[in-house]
Design an enzyme around this catalytic site. Structure first.
Site, PDB file in Angstrom:
ATOM      1  N   HIS A  61       0.855  -1.181   0.000  1.00  0.00           N
ATOM      2  CA  HIS A  61       0.000   0.000   0.000  1.00  0.00           C
ATOM      3  C   HIS A  61       0.890   1.230   0.000  1.00  0.00           C
ATOM      4  CE1 HIS A  61       0.952  -0.543   4.222  1.00  0.00           C
ATOM      5  NE2 HIS A  61       0.329   0.568   4.585  1.00  0.00           N
ATOM      6  N   ASP A  65       5.864   4.633   4.897  1.00  0.00           N
ATOM      7  CA  ASP A  65       6.880   3.713   5.436  1.00  0.00           C
ATOM      8  C   ASP A  65       7.081   2.476   4.557  1.00  0.00           C
ATOM      9  OD1 ASP A  65       4.221   3.216   6.383  1.00  0.00           O
ATOM     10  OD2 ASP A  65       4.948   1.900   7.966  1.00  0.00           O
ATOM     11  N   HIS A  66       6.220   2.288   3.545  1.00  0.00           N
ATOM     12  CA  HIS A  66       6.303   1.064   2.749  1.00  0.00           C
ATOM     13  C   HIS A  66       6.903   1.245   1.353  1.00  0.00           C
ATOM     14  CE1 HIS A  66       4.045  -1.556   5.572  1.00  0.00           C
ATOM     15  NE2 HIS A  66       3.717  -0.360   6.036  1.00  0.00           N
ATOM     16  N   HIS A 261       6.636  -5.311  11.455  1.00  0.00           N
ATOM     17  CA  HIS A 261       6.046  -3.971  11.559  1.00  0.00           C
ATOM     18  C   HIS A 261       6.025  -3.572  13.045  1.00  0.00           C
ATOM     19  CE1 HIS A 261       3.150  -0.633  10.590  1.00  0.00           C
ATOM     20  NE2 HIS A 261       3.765  -0.692   9.420  1.00  0.00           N
TER      21      HIS A 261
END
Ligand code: ZN
Ligand code: ZN
Length: 317
Positions: A61, A65-66, A261
């Site tokens: 997504h 942070d990804h 995470h």
């Protein structure tokens, strides 16, 4: 065929001295597929397993942070004169995101493609596929499955010989389903065996889609952003507690659960203990840890700590 997951970054939201932002590298044979690419991922990879043979990146997504590490990594590949193609896959909107980032990474000298996936779609590789499914997060987010093809049943060579089939090409004919010298394949070939399955939850509240996708998987990598004392907060933000992740793993009857995470507010030990009360096989990998997923008849998935020269079974520490 080796199959493993390398944890390049195990933090959520913000990095710490010990944990980088989300990035998981799935390695199967010579294939290298990256899932998410948080800021700093290229350096995490350079410090450990290396960058060069990466061919595909899947985004779960668009929370920062990804993916923030992606533009820099694309540019680095260019500066290092990469010529192998690279493809970025992700949910609808990935194309627009990459176009917007074009001002950062500029023109790339290697073949580069962006492919948007719909939930339920999968990408075919030699011997396995990577599938996308919807999870429950604040933003539209995917989890991914890595599923190997069904393997043919075990061939009983001894029995075949006893039944009068000569060793050689006739063995191959039997395995391909032909009747040889009156011997039927089902007499000497066992039932088809499921391939290995790895499921990555991405960012998600506990959800049935993960439960279904992970049913009897060899490895579930599930986010655990909170512990139970912040359960409300987890729900508001579309995340899971360690206990909730463990419950999903237990419901799905997976062989191994790895929590990731990880928030700055918890130690890995806190999350692991909370999860183990529900799912005793839970682990909380550190950055650069690897989980090997052997074929079921060769053993259970196992966690290894990173050491530049050797692999250290986590159980030994
Ligand atoms: Zn996140
Ligand atoms: Zn998120």
């Amino acid at each position: 065929m080796d199959l493993s997951v390398f944890f390049a970054g195990t933090a959520g939201a913000v990095p710490t001295a010990r944990r980088g932002l989300p990035a998981l590298l799935v390695r199967r044979g010579g294939d290298r597929i990256l899932f998410d690419c948080g800021e700093g991922t290229q350096r995490q990879l350079l410090r450990s397993v290396g960058l060069s043979d990466l061919t595909d990146v899947f985004l779960t997504h668009f929370h920062l942070d990804h993916w923030l590490g992606l533009p820099g990594m694309l540019k680095s590949f260019d500066l290092r004169d990469r010529d192998a193609p690279l493809t970025v896959y992700g949910p609808p909107g990935t194309g627009e995101l990459m176009r917007a980032m074009r001002v950062v990474y500029g023109r790339l000298g290697y073949p580069f493609a962006v492919v948007e996936l719909e939930a339920g779609q999968s990408v075919r590789y030699d011997g396995y596929e990577v599938g996308a499914f919807n999870v429950r997060h604040r933003a539209h987010a995917f989890g991914y499955t890595v599923v190997e093809d069904v393997r043919p049943g075990r061939f009983d060579a001894e029995l075949a010989a006893e039944l009068g089939v000569p060793f050689g090409p006739d063995f191959g004919r039997l395995q391909r389903g032909e009747v040889v010298n009156g011997v039927r394949p089902e007499q000497v070939v066992g039932p088809a065996r499921a391939g290995r399955r790895i499921v990555l939850s991405g960012d998600t509240a506990p959800c049935d889609m993960v439960r279904v996708a992970a049913h009897e998987a060899d490895l579930l990598v599930h986010e655990a952003t909170f512990t139970e004392d912040e359960r409300d907060r987890a729900q508001q933000t579309g995340h899971s507690t360690a206990r909730q992740a463990a419950q999903v793993a237990a419901d799905a009857e997976v062989s191994m659960l790895a929590l990731t995470h990880i928030s700055t507010r918890y130690s890995g030990g806190q999350l692991r203990d909370e999860a183990r009360a529900v799912f005793p096989g839970a682990v909380v990998p550190r950055d650069f840890d690897t989980i090997d997923v052997p074929l079921p008849e060769k053993g259970e998935p196992e966690l290894y700590h990173w050491d530049a020269d050797r692999r250290v079974p986590a159980a030994a520490q």
